[in-house]
Scaffold this active site. Structure first.
Site, short mmCIF file in Angstrom:
data_model
loop_
_atom_site.label_atom_id
_atom_site.label_comp_id
_atom_site.label_asym_id
_atom_site.label_seq_id
_atom_site.Cartn_x
_atom_site.Cartn_y
_atom_site.Cartn_z
CG HIS A 16 -1.92 -1.09 1.23
ND1 HIS A 16 -3.27 -0.86 1.05
CD2 HIS A 16 -1.81 -2.43 1.39
CE1 HIS A 16 -3.94 -2.00 1.10
NE2 HIS A 16 -3.06 -2.97 1.31
CG ASP A 124 -4.91 2.03 1.94
OD1 ASP A 124 -5.78 1.20 2.28
OD2 ASP A 124 -3.95 1.76 1.23
CD GLN A 354 4.16 -8.65 -7.38
OE1 GLN A 354 3.24 -8.12 -7.96
NE2 GLN A 354 4.13 -8.85 -6.08
#
Length: 362
Positions: A16, A124, A354
């Site tokens: 996040h 968030d 990733q």
């Protein structure tokens, strides 16, 4: 020239936080009148966060990081009952600290002859309880959703379902007709928290009920990826939705869980594969599965005949009572002989970079 300051409040998870910083960079690159302050919460186990985040913002003087004072974490027994409840309780305990920092920033802005104004709080989705802080200071609040539009659609649906039914999901429930999905959704793919009777479900509902209280929802997706879902929002009675993705950390920063030797092996293996031939399986920093699920995935990969790279995360045990779990010791979860049978065609690892993988052969 009048400038605007945005106050970002990401959830304490590293995924996040990194997404928030990358999105902050994009905003500044588009308009240099914007400055951004990021309020950083940390789980007690996240010892690497300071160095990692500072490296991400070293070249961005318009982004200020403020580390919030530590708080006493909820008791480990709450984690054992419900991860969602633990995280929400932990974040809510930061509200007094957030309020104090926002007050200081607003006061400083008011005394600077109006050259910089605080334009709002960007929260968030796990931090929507802090909408009340924004309201107290007369500031608009926006939500930055680090997940995708499908998740947003589910969360927007939850209050309606809760008003009609009022209790947790069951694995045996019929398939769900979500407004933003073309096909019914089986309950088994939903968040674990929605089935949890020990605080998880109520925590998810509590979050979902605040989604419509923000002025706008910023989503880490793009229209071409989730066309049907994004288009469905235009007909819904919800705040404006802004797809801004994909937001990825793409500057090759060293990841705190990176083993350099493992990294080199992964990249070498990918380089040896034909172009665009590898299926990449990675389910995020909290994407772990139990043994039966891991073995079903393994069976599917083995029978598919495809080349693949599979990043496997071991689920945390109740005894660990932690929001993180190791990326190692996953091999015992795999079917007997699996690694030998897929040798050369497939590769498993505890962690994979990733962005680099996606830029290679996947």
């Amino acid at each position: 020239m009048k400038k605007a300051e945005l106050i970002f409040i990401p959830a304490p998870g590293i995924g996040h936080l990194v997404s928030t910083l990358e999105f902050s960079k994009r905003l500044i690159e588009r308009d240099d009148r914007i400055s951004i302050t990021v309020l950083v919460m940390k789980f007690p186990t996240a010892t690497f966060v300071d160095a990692y985040t500072k490296s991400l913002t070293a070249s961005q003087p318009q982004i200020q990081l403020i580390g919030l004072p530590p708080v006493d974490p909820p008791p480990p027994t709450l984690m054992q009952k419900s991860v969602a409840s633990y995280v929400c309780t932990f974040i809510e305990s930061y509200i007094p600290h957030v309020k104090n920092v926002v007050k200081d920033i607003v006061t400083s802005s008011d005394s600077s002859s109006g050259s910089v104004r605080v334009a709002g709080l960007v929260l968030d989705f796990c931090c929507v309880s802090m909408i009340d802080v924004a309201n107290e200071f007369g500031l608009p609040s926006y939500m930055f959703l680090t997940s995708n539009a499908g998740f947003l659609d589910l969360m927007l649906y939850l209050p309606t379902r809760h008003n009609q039914i009022g209790f947790e999901f069951e694995k045996t429930d019929p398939e769900i007709l979500l407004p933003g999905f073309a096909n019914p959704v089986p309950p088994c793919v939903l968040l674990d928290g929605l089935f949890n009777k020990q605080g998880g479900y109520s925590s998810c509902i509590k979050l979902a009920q605040r989604f419509k209280d923000v002025k706008g929802i910023i989503v880490n997706t793009f229209v071409e990826l989730e066309t049907y879902t994004v288009n469905s929002f235009s007909n819904a009675q919800i705040p404006p939705v802004y797809p801004v993705g994909p937001v990825l950390e793409d500057k090759r920063q060293p990841h705190p869980d990176l083993n350099q030797a493992e990294y080199d092996k992964i990249m070498k293996w990918l380089d040896d594969q034909p172009q665009s031939s590898v299926v990449f399986l990675c389910f995020g920093s909290r994407g772990s599965f139990e043994v039966p699920q891991v073995r079903e995935i393994a069976l599917g990969l083995e029978q598919s005949g495809c080349r693949f790279l599979w990043s496997i995360r071991v689920p945390p045990t109740k005894a660990e009572a932690s929001v993180t779990s190791p990326y190692t010791n996953y091999k015992d979860m795999l079917p007997e002989g699996f690694l030998e049978r897929i040798k050369g065609r497939g590769k498993t690892c505890g962690w994979a970079p990733q962005v680099e993988v996606l830029a290679h052969k996947s």
